[in-house]
Enzyme design. Structure first.
Site, PDB file in Angstrom:
ATOM      1  N   ARG A  28       0.807  -1.233   0.000  1.00 14.50           N
ATOM      2  CA  ARG A  28       0.000   0.000   0.000  1.00 14.50           C
ATOM      3  C   ARG A  28       0.838   1.279   0.000  1.00 14.50           C
ATOM      4  O   ARG A  28       0.373   2.337   0.378  1.00 14.50           O
ATOM      5  CB  ARG A  28      -0.984   0.028   1.168  1.00 14.50           C
ATOM      6  N   LYS A  75       2.695  11.093 -11.772  1.00 16.32           N
ATOM      7  CA  LYS A  75       1.825  10.193 -12.538  1.00 16.32           C
ATOM      8  C   LYS A  75       2.581   8.893 -12.751  1.00 16.32           C
ATOM      9  O   LYS A  75       3.705   8.903 -13.278  1.00 16.32           O
ATOM     10  CB  LYS A  75       1.498  10.794 -13.903  1.00 16.32           C
ATOM     11  N   GLU A  92       8.317  16.809 -25.569  1.00 13.83           N
ATOM     12  CA  GLU A  92       7.709  17.230 -24.299  1.00 13.83           C
ATOM     13  C   GLU A  92       8.249  18.594 -23.866  1.00 13.83           C
ATOM     14  O   GLU A  92       7.580  19.313 -23.121  1.00 13.83           O
ATOM     15  CB  GLU A  92       7.967  16.188 -23.200  1.00 13.83           C
ATOM     16  N   LYS A 118       6.401  22.705 -15.228  1.00 15.39           N
ATOM     17  CA  LYS A 118       5.585  21.552 -14.806  1.00 15.39           C
ATOM     18  C   LYS A 118       5.287  21.630 -13.310  1.00 15.39           C
ATOM     19  O   LYS A 118       4.155  21.384 -12.878  1.00 15.39           O
ATOM     20  CB  LYS A 118       6.270  20.230 -15.165  1.00 15.39           C
ATOM     21  N   GLU A 126      -5.026  16.355 -11.589  1.00 15.28           N
ATOM     22  CA  GLU A 126      -5.603  16.651 -12.898  1.00 15.28           C
ATOM     23  C   GLU A 126      -7.123  16.791 -12.875  1.00 15.28           C
ATOM     24  O   GLU A 126      -7.832  16.157 -13.658  1.00 15.28           O
ATOM     25  CB  GLU A 126      -5.180  15.584 -13.921  1.00 15.28           C
ATOM     26  N   ARG A 182      -3.998  20.875 -14.946  1.00 11.49           N
ATOM     27  CA  ARG A 182      -2.930  19.930 -15.294  1.00 11.49           C
ATOM     28  C   ARG A 182      -3.158  19.273 -16.660  1.00 11.49           C
ATOM     29  O   ARG A 182      -2.199  18.878 -17.332  1.00 11.49           O
ATOM     30  CB  ARG A 182      -2.782  18.859 -14.198  1.00 11.49           C
ATOM     31  N   ASN A 192      -1.122  17.705 -21.394  1.00 10.02           N
ATOM     32  CA  ASN A 192      -1.369  16.650 -22.375  1.00 10.02           C
ATOM     33  C   ASN A 192      -1.545  17.183 -23.794  1.00 10.02           C
ATOM     34  O   ASN A 192      -2.113  16.506 -24.654  1.00 10.02           O
ATOM     35  CB  ASN A 192      -2.612  15.842 -21.988  1.00 10.02           C
ATOM     36  N   HIS A 221      -1.167  14.882 -26.737  1.00 11.73           N
ATOM     37  CA  HIS A 221      -1.172  13.505 -26.252  1.00 11.73           C
ATOM     38  C   HIS A 221      -2.418  12.718 -26.658  1.00 11.73           C
ATOM     39  O   HIS A 221      -2.364  11.494 -26.755  1.00 11.73           O
ATOM     40  CB  HIS A 221      -1.031  13.472 -24.725  1.00 11.73           C
ATOM     41  N   HIS A 279      -1.330   9.469 -28.183  1.00 10.92           N
ATOM     42  CA  HIS A 279      -1.584   8.153 -27.585  1.00 10.92           C
ATOM     43  C   HIS A 279      -2.284   7.236 -28.601  1.00 10.92           C
ATOM     44  O   HIS A 279      -2.039   6.021 -28.630  1.00 10.92           O
ATOM     45  CB  HIS A 279      -2.461   8.290 -26.329  1.00 10.92           C
ATOM     46  N   HIS A 285       7.040   7.505 -27.738  1.00  7.62           N
ATOM     47  CA  HIS A 285       6.034   8.383 -27.133  1.00  7.62           C
ATOM     48  C   HIS A 285       6.204   9.835 -27.623  1.00  7.62           C
ATOM     49  O   HIS A 285       5.246  10.475 -28.054  1.00  7.62           O
ATOM     50  CB  HIS A 285       6.151   8.311 -25.605  1.00  7.62           C
TER      51      HIS A 285
HETATM   52  P1  NAD Z   1      12.117   4.877 -22.333  1.00  5.68           P
HETATM   53  O1  NAD Z   1      12.004   4.816 -20.886  1.00  5.68           O
HETATM   54  O2  NAD Z   1      11.694   3.702 -23.124  1.00  5.68           O
HETATM   55  O3  NAD Z   1      13.612   5.243 -22.704  1.00  5.68           O
HETATM   56  C1  NAD Z   1      13.955   5.401 -24.051  1.00  5.68           C
HETATM   57  C2  NAD Z   1      15.142   4.506 -24.472  1.00  5.68           C
HETATM   58  O4  NAD Z   1      16.346   5.100 -24.011  1.00  5.68           O
HETATM   59  C3  NAD Z   1      15.096   3.118 -23.895  1.00  5.68           C
HETATM   60  O5  NAD Z   1      15.573   2.216 -24.862  1.00  5.68           O
HETATM   61  C4  NAD Z   1      16.070   3.206 -22.719  1.00  5.68           C
HETATM   62  O6  NAD Z   1      16.625   1.972 -22.381  1.00  5.68           O
HETATM   63  C5  NAD Z   1      17.099   4.136 -23.266  1.00  5.68           C
HETATM   64  N1  NAD Z   1      17.854   4.920 -22.301  1.00  5.68           N
HETATM   65  C6  NAD Z   1      17.397   5.481 -21.162  1.00  5.68           C
HETATM   66  N2  NAD Z   1      18.340   6.260 -20.627  1.00  5.68           N
HETATM   67  C7  NAD Z   1      19.419   6.163 -21.423  1.00  5.68           C
HETATM   68  C8  NAD Z   1      20.707   6.751 -21.392  1.00  5.68           C
HETATM   69  N3  NAD Z   1      21.053   7.650 -20.464  1.00  5.68           N
HETATM   70  N4  NAD Z   1      21.587   6.414 -22.360  1.00  5.68           N
HETATM   71  C9  NAD Z   1      21.223   5.549 -23.350  1.00  5.68           C
HETATM   72  N5  NAD Z   1      20.020   4.989 -23.445  1.00  5.68           N
HETATM   73  C10 NAD Z   1      19.125   5.302 -22.492  1.00  5.68           C
HETATM   74  O7  NAD Z   1      11.289   6.128 -22.926  1.00  5.68           O
HETATM   75  P2  NAD Z   1      11.122   7.641 -22.451  1.00  5.68           P
HETATM   76  O8  NAD Z   1      11.001   8.419 -23.701  1.00  5.68           O
HETATM   77  O9  NAD Z   1      12.111   8.030 -21.452  1.00  5.68           O
HETATM   78  O10 NAD Z   1       9.705   7.623 -21.709  1.00  5.68           O
HETATM   79  C11 NAD Z   1       8.524   7.337 -22.405  1.00  5.68           C
HETATM   80  C12 NAD Z   1       7.488   6.873 -21.399  1.00  5.68           C
HETATM   81  O11 NAD Z   1       7.242   7.926 -20.460  1.00  5.68           O
HETATM   82  C13 NAD Z   1       6.165   6.532 -22.017  1.00  5.68           C
HETATM   83  O12 NAD Z   1       5.716   5.306 -21.493  1.00  5.68           O
HETATM   84  C14 NAD Z   1       5.244   7.651 -21.584  1.00  5.68           C
HETATM   85  O13 NAD Z   1       3.917   7.247 -21.466  1.00  5.68           O
HETATM   86  C15 NAD Z   1       5.835   8.024 -20.264  1.00  5.68           C
HETATM   87  N6  NAD Z   1       5.540   9.393 -19.826  1.00  5.68           N
HETATM   88  C16 NAD Z   1       5.057   9.556 -18.559  1.00  5.68           C
HETATM   89  C17 NAD Z   1       4.796  10.821 -18.078  1.00  5.68           C
HETATM   90  C18 NAD Z   1       4.347  11.005 -16.667  1.00  5.68           C
HETATM   91  O14 NAD Z   1       3.963  12.131 -16.309  1.00  5.68           O
HETATM   92  N7  NAD Z   1       4.428   9.999 -15.838  1.00  5.68           N
HETATM   93  C19 NAD Z   1       5.006  11.946 -18.900  1.00  5.68           C
HETATM   94  C20 NAD Z   1       5.502  11.737 -20.189  1.00  5.68           C
HETATM   95  C21 NAD Z   1       5.757  10.457 -20.644  1.00  5.68           C
HETATM   96  N1  GLY Z   2       2.777  14.380 -18.610  1.00  2.99           N
HETATM   97  C1  GLY Z   2       1.540  14.966 -18.237  1.00  2.99           C
HETATM   98  C2  GLY Z   2       1.377  15.140 -16.778  1.00  2.99           C
HETATM   99  O1  GLY Z   2       2.249  14.823 -16.006  1.00  2.99           O
HETATM  100  O2  GLY Z   2       0.357  15.598 -16.360  1.00  2.99           O
END
Ligand code: NAD
Ligand code: GLY
Length: 363
Positions: free
Chosen positions: A120, A142, A184, A226, A236, A240, A244, A247, A251, A264
């Site tokens: 939890r 998030k 982003e 942010k 949100e 907030r 998006n 997005h 998405h 993404h």
């Molecule tokens: P990812 O986590 O898949 O990383 C991208 C690639 O880079 C992967 O292959 C990873 O192994 C590699 N990598 C990571 N760090 C590295 C480094 N320093 N050197 C070399 N390679 C490296 O993708 P991302 O673009 O970081 O994140 C995308 C995800 O984030 C999506 O799932 C999206 O939905 C999510 N997201 C979440 C929020 C939120 O608010 N929580 C906001 C935006 C996006």
């Molecule tokens: N990436 C959108 C949010 O964090 O609200």
């Protein structure tokens, strides 16, 4: 160390941004138990950046464990989450365990959700290693996994104890991933800060060349914007949602193409063009804004044209996927639209008009 503060009603925290940051020192400022640390990472990041983090944490925690997941968006799912739970239970981790998310947004979202739900709730720390994670996903709490029927559909709002954005880890980031992160970054201009959009137009080449000062400005300004928005609306229920921008369409691209085919950030980039086109057709911005945004997105190495996701009824498939967006209200899709540079609004639009936009933006 200088930090950006994120103020929340029950628990604010610091976002540290800089080169070669000292994790042990940053941890010194927060009140968590230092018994067991579990680092969640993936096979790619582990090879590049795990040793340094293990070394830092061994000086602070009694026990340090590591969970290495497979790499990629395809693995942001129940199986990976279960692997984390199984490891935590096998090691008899209790509520004083601290999880560390070392990786991009995939690892961050997964680890955050595991931390939110294991026993939890246990504390967690974000150590983002992609530009996208440093400017967006590690900040704001998030957390989620994907479902085959929709992106990020299973998750929780759950805040980290701190976020440490070490710019040095970006040295190893491939250029396609750097560009994906820039999607982003670019979004913050149209939705919240016209000056930042101008700055990006003037400095995009330095950012793409990984100039450290330019990257520092990008990460700091993005986190400030942010943090300001999340502080007003953590869960949100209002403002907030403007984070998006791009997005809703993005998405649909990710899910429609199959997770991992379009990154993404690439989906968000083409999605921002579609949302801007829709804003223009609703009379909120003029054509010069759409073309200005497209130019910046293209210069950042990102797509401005969206993919066809169905051979028979492409627009219908987009609409079907967008209807299960979390911003939808009783099945009505609500879009983040630009209402003059630096200002975003959330609004529904007629399906017929959205179909025209999709037809105009897809190839
Ligand atoms: P990812 O986590 O898949 O990383 C991208 C690639 O880079 C992967 O292959 C990873 O192994 C590699 N990598 C990571 N760090 C590295 C480094 N320093 N050197 C070399 N390679 C490296 O993708 P991302 O673009 O970081 O994140 C995308 C995800 O984030 C999506 O799932 C999206 O939905 C999510 N997201 C979440 C929020 C939120 O608010 N929580 C906001 C935006 C996006
Ligand atoms: N990436 C959108 C949010 O964090 O609200």
């Amino acid at each position: 160390m200088n930090s950006i503060k994120i103020d929340l009603p029950y628990k604010g925290y610091d976002i540290f941004v800089g080169s070669g940051l000292n994790l042990a020192r940053a941890l010194g400022d927060i009140k968590i138990s230092f018994k067991v640390a579990v680092i969640v990472t993936n096979v790619i990041v582990a090879k590049l950046h795990l040793n340094k983090i293990v070394h830092s944490l061994k000086g602070v925690f009694d026990e340090v464990h590591v969970i290495e997941l497979p790499d990629g968006e395809l693995f942001k799912n129940w199986d990976s989450l279960n692997k984390i739970f199984e490891a935590l239970l096998t090691w008899e981790c209790d509520r004083k365990t601290v999880l560390f998310a070392l990786g991009g947004g995939v690892v961050g979202d997964l680890t955050g959700f595991a931390a939110a739900t294991y026993m939890r709730g246990v504390p967690f720390v974000q150590l983002p290693t992609t530009l996208l994670a440093q400017v967006d996903s590690s900040v704001g709490g998030k957390t989620a996994i994907n479902h085959p029927l929709g992106k990020n559909m299973i998750g929780a709002f759950y805040q980290p104890q701190l976020v440490l954005c070490d710019l040095e880890v970006l040295d190893t980031l491939p250029s396609r991933e750097l560009s994906a992160g820039l999607a982003e970054v670019i979004k913050y201009g149209p939705i919240a800060d016209a000056n930042f959009l101008n700055w990006l137009e003037n400095n995009i080449d330095a950012v793409l060349a990984k100039d450290k000062d330019a990257l520092a400005h990008v990460v700091r300004r993005s986190c400030e914007i942010k943090a300001g928005i999340v502080s007003q609306d953590e869960k949100e229920s209002g403002v907030r949602a403007i984070l998006n921008f791009g997005h809703t369409f993005g998405h649909a691209i990710e899910a429609g193409m199959g997770y991992g085919v379009w990154l993404h950030g690439e989906g968000v980039a083409a999605g921002m063009v579609m949302a801007s086109e829709l804003s223009m057709r609703l009379g909120l911005v003029d054509a010069s804004f759409v073309s200005r945004l497209k130019t910046l997105i293209r210069r950042a190495g990102l797509p401005t044209v969206a993919p066809l996701i169905s051979a028979s009824d492409n627009a219908g498939r987009y609409l079907e996927l967008m209807r299960i967006d979390k911003k939808s209200d009783a099945g009505e899709i609500r879009y983040v639209l630009i209402d003059g540079v630096g200002r975003a609004i959330l609004r529904a639009a007629p399906d017929a008009l959205v179909r025209e936009v999709i037809d105009a933006c897809c190839e």
